[in-house]
Design a protein around this motif. Structure first.
Motif, mmCIF file in Angstrom:
data_model
loop_
_atom_site.group_PDB
_atom_site.id
_atom_site.type_symbol
_atom_site.label_atom_id
_atom_site.label_comp_id
_atom_site.label_asym_id
_atom_site.label_seq_id
_atom_site.Cartn_x
_atom_site.Cartn_y
_atom_site.Cartn_z
ATOM 1 N N ARG A 96 14.339 34.232 -0.731
ATOM 2 C CA ARG A 96 15.286 35.162 -1.369
ATOM 3 C C ARG A 96 16.516 35.417 -0.489
ATOM 4 O O ARG A 96 17.212 36.422 -0.656
ATOM 5 N N VAL A 97 16.735 34.508 0.445
ATOM 6 C CA VAL A 97 17.956 34.557 1.259
ATOM 7 C C VAL A 97 18.833 33.401 0.783
ATOM 8 O O VAL A 97 18.583 32.242 1.100
ATOM 9 N N LEU A 98 19.823 33.711 -0.036
ATOM 10 C CA LEU A 98 20.665 32.677 -0.648
ATOM 11 C C LEU A 98 21.966 32.568 0.149
ATOM 12 O O LEU A 98 22.676 33.558 0.315
ATOM 13 N N VAL A 99 22.233 31.366 0.668
ATOM 14 C CA VAL A 99 23.358 31.179 1.590
ATOM 15 C C VAL A 99 24.447 30.308 0.960
ATOM 16 O O VAL A 99 24.159 29.248 0.397
ATOM 17 N N LEU A 100 25.687 30.766 1.062
ATOM 18 C CA LEU A 100 26.847 30.016 0.560
ATOM 19 C C LEU A 100 27.576 29.431 1.766
ATOM 20 O O LEU A 100 27.988 30.171 2.662
ATOM 21 N N SER A 101 27.715 28.104 1.798
ATOM 22 C CA SER A 101 28.363 27.499 2.960
ATOM 23 C C SER A 101 29.209 26.292 2.574
ATOM 24 O O SER A 101 29.061 25.736 1.490
ATOM 25 N N ASP A 102 30.084 25.902 3.507
ATOM 26 C CA ASP A 102 30.913 24.709 3.311
ATOM 27 C C ASP A 102 30.079 23.463 3.571
ATOM 28 O O ASP A 102 29.101 23.505 4.318
ATOM 29 N N ASP A 103 30.470 22.340 2.948
ATOM 30 C CA ASP A 103 29.776 21.075 3.174
ATOM 31 C C ASP A 103 30.787 19.938 3.221
ATOM 32 O O ASP A 103 31.484 19.677 2.238
ATOM 33 N N VAL A 104 30.854 19.254 4.371
ATOM 34 C CA VAL A 104 31.843 18.176 4.544
ATOM 35 C C VAL A 104 31.403 16.870 3.892
ATOM 36 O O VAL A 104 32.195 15.944 3.774
ATOM 37 N N SER A 105 30.131 16.791 3.457
ATOM 38 C CA SER A 105 29.691 15.536 2.849
ATOM 39 C C SER A 105 29.920 15.529 1.337
ATOM 40 O O SER A 105 29.718 14.522 0.674
ATOM 41 N N LEU A 106 30.359 16.661 0.791
ATOM 42 C CA LEU A 106 30.642 16.739 -0.652
ATOM 43 C C LEU A 106 32.145 16.701 -0.888
ATOM 44 O O LEU A 106 32.912 17.277 -0.105
ATOM 45 N N PRO A 107 32.576 16.060 -1.985
ATOM 46 C CA PRO A 107 34.006 16.061 -2.317
ATOM 47 C C PRO A 107 34.513 17.493 -2.527
ATOM 48 O O PRO A 107 33.740 18.380 -2.887
ATOM 49 N N VAL A 108 35.792 17.704 -2.296
ATOM 50 C CA VAL A 108 36.380 19.043 -2.427
ATOM 51 C C VAL A 108 36.086 19.620 -3.810
ATOM 52 O O VAL A 108 36.338 18.976 -4.837
ATOM 53 N N GLY A 109 35.533 20.827 -3.816
ATOM 54 C CA GLY A 109 35.310 21.541 -5.078
ATOM 55 C C GLY A 109 33.972 21.288 -5.743
ATOM 56 O O GLY A 109 33.625 21.959 -6.707
ATOM 57 N N LYS A 110 33.204 20.308 -5.245
ATOM 58 C CA LYS A 110 31.862 20.062 -5.824
ATOM 59 C C LYS A 110 30.873 21.073 -5.264
ATOM 60 O O LYS A 110 30.943 21.436 -4.089
ATOM 61 N N LEU A 111 29.923 21.507 -6.111
ATOM 62 C CA LEU A 111 28.872 22.412 -5.644
ATOM 63 C C LEU A 111 27.543 21.674 -5.606
ATOM 64 O O LEU A 111 27.301 20.778 -6.409
ATOM 65 N N ARG A 112 26.689 22.069 -4.658
ATOM 66 C CA ARG A 112 25.329 21.558 -4.673
ATOM 67 C C ARG A 112 24.368 22.713 -4.386
ATOM 68 O O ARG A 112 24.427 23.322 -3.333
ATOM 69 N N VAL A 113 23.507 22.996 -5.370
ATOM 70 C CA VAL A 113 22.501 24.041 -5.225
ATOM 71 C C VAL A 113 21.217 23.395 -4.724
ATOM 72 O O VAL A 113 20.754 22.410 -5.294
ATOM 73 N N ARG A 114 20.649 23.933 -3.641
ATOM 74 C CA ARG A 114 19.408 23.396 -3.077
ATOM 75 C C ARG A 114 18.426 24.539 -2.841
ATOM 76 O O ARG A 114 18.822 25.632 -2.475
ATOM 77 N N LYS A 115 17.130 24.238 -3.030
ATOM 78 C CA LYS A 115 16.094 25.253 -2.785
ATOM 79 C C LYS A 115 15.812 25.431 -1.304
ATOM 80 O O LYS A 115 15.359 26.482 -0.867
ATOM 81 N N SER A 116 16.032 24.359 -0.531
ATOM 82 C CA SER A 116 15.752 24.394 0.908
ATOM 83 C C SER A 116 16.378 23.138 1.498
ATOM 84 O O SER A 116 17.036 22.380 0.794
ATOM 85 N N GLY A 117 16.156 22.917 2.789
ATOM 86 C CA GLY A 117 16.680 21.698 3.397
ATOM 87 C C GLY A 117 17.002 21.896 4.855
ATOM 88 O O GLY A 117 16.934 23.013 5.367
ATOM 89 N N SER A 118 17.380 20.805 5.505
ATOM 90 C CA SER A 118 17.709 20.876 6.929
ATOM 91 C C SER A 118 19.124 21.453 7.076
ATOM 92 O O SER A 118 19.810 21.704 6.091
ATOM 93 N N ALA A 119 19.563 21.612 8.324
ATOM 94 C CA ALA A 119 20.904 22.155 8.587
ATOM 95 C C ALA A 119 21.982 21.124 8.299
ATOM 96 O O ALA A 119 23.135 21.471 8.051
ATOM 97 N N GLY A 120 21.610 19.846 8.318
ATOM 98 C CA GLY A 120 22.593 18.787 8.050
ATOM 99 C C GLY A 120 23.799 18.860 8.979
ATOM 100 O O GLY A 120 24.918 18.612 8.549
#
Length: 198
Positions: A96-120
């Motif tokens: 229940r800790v939902l984090v919004l962060s930048d991602d350099v591997s995604l094209p500008v403006g694309k969103l990716r919702v994930r349930k969990s994962g590494s720090a990448g």
């Protein structure tokens, strides 16, 4: 007589936007998490300015739950200190800790919702994983685009500002990230992923 503990009295979710405090970081790629929290707060007509748990915070109703909006002011690499402290205080489990962060591997403006994962490779997420002792927290990644060429310094890239068409794309993504967070809290990960993973 038996009383149920009133669930509305306590915070049920943390919604954390990642970024760096201070004017020089405003509108940079690394600060889209902060920007998404600000956009959501503006829509809900509430200020996010109560200093608590080493973050600027505000409690709101979102997606039918009581949610603490958070912008850690620890600087990106120590975001987990603020998040861990708040999670322990409100007894919020990682899912229940939902984090919004930048991602350099995604094209500008694309969103990716994930349930969990590494720090990448993201230092803010790395710090949160360390302080929650878990990778099992949901995140909404906001694409800021890859650096223009391999030799380009990553710090310079994420601390750079958006220009031209990218500015327009990122403003829309920031708004959609708030909607995705609300959808995740109200309807769960599957629906949020179906609707917002473009």
């Amino acid at each position: 007589m038996f009383f149920n503990k009133n669930r509305t009295s306590g915070v049920e979710w943390l919604l954390v936007g990642l970024g760096n405090p201070g004017d020089k970081y405003e509108n940079t790629r690394h600060n889209v998490g902060f920007d998404a929290i600000d956009a959501l707060a503006e829509e809900l007509r509430v200020p996010v300015q109560k200093l608590k748990h080493r973050a600027l915070t505000q409690t709101v109703e979102l997606g039918g739950a009581k949610v603490l909006l958070m912008k850690p002011i620890t600087y990106m690499n120590l975001s987990g200190e603020a998040v861990g402290e708040a999670a322990r205080f409100y007894k919020i489990p990682p899912e229940r800790v939902l984090v919004l962060s930048d991602d350099v591997s995604l094209p500008v403006g694309k969103l990716r919702v994930r349930k969990s994962g590494s720090a990448g490779g993201h230092n803010g997420l790395k710090s949160i994983i360390q302080h929650l002792g878990s990778e099992a927290f949901p995140r909404i990644k906001i694409g800021v685009g890859q650096k223009p060429h391999p030799d380009y310094d990553m710090a310079d890239w994420v601390l750079g500002k958006f220009t031209g068409e990218d500015r327009k794309l990122i403003s829309q993504a920031i708004e959609r990230a708030g909607q995705a967070a609300e959808c995740y809290i109200a309807y769960g990960p599957d629906q949020a992923m179906n609707r917002f993973n473009g």
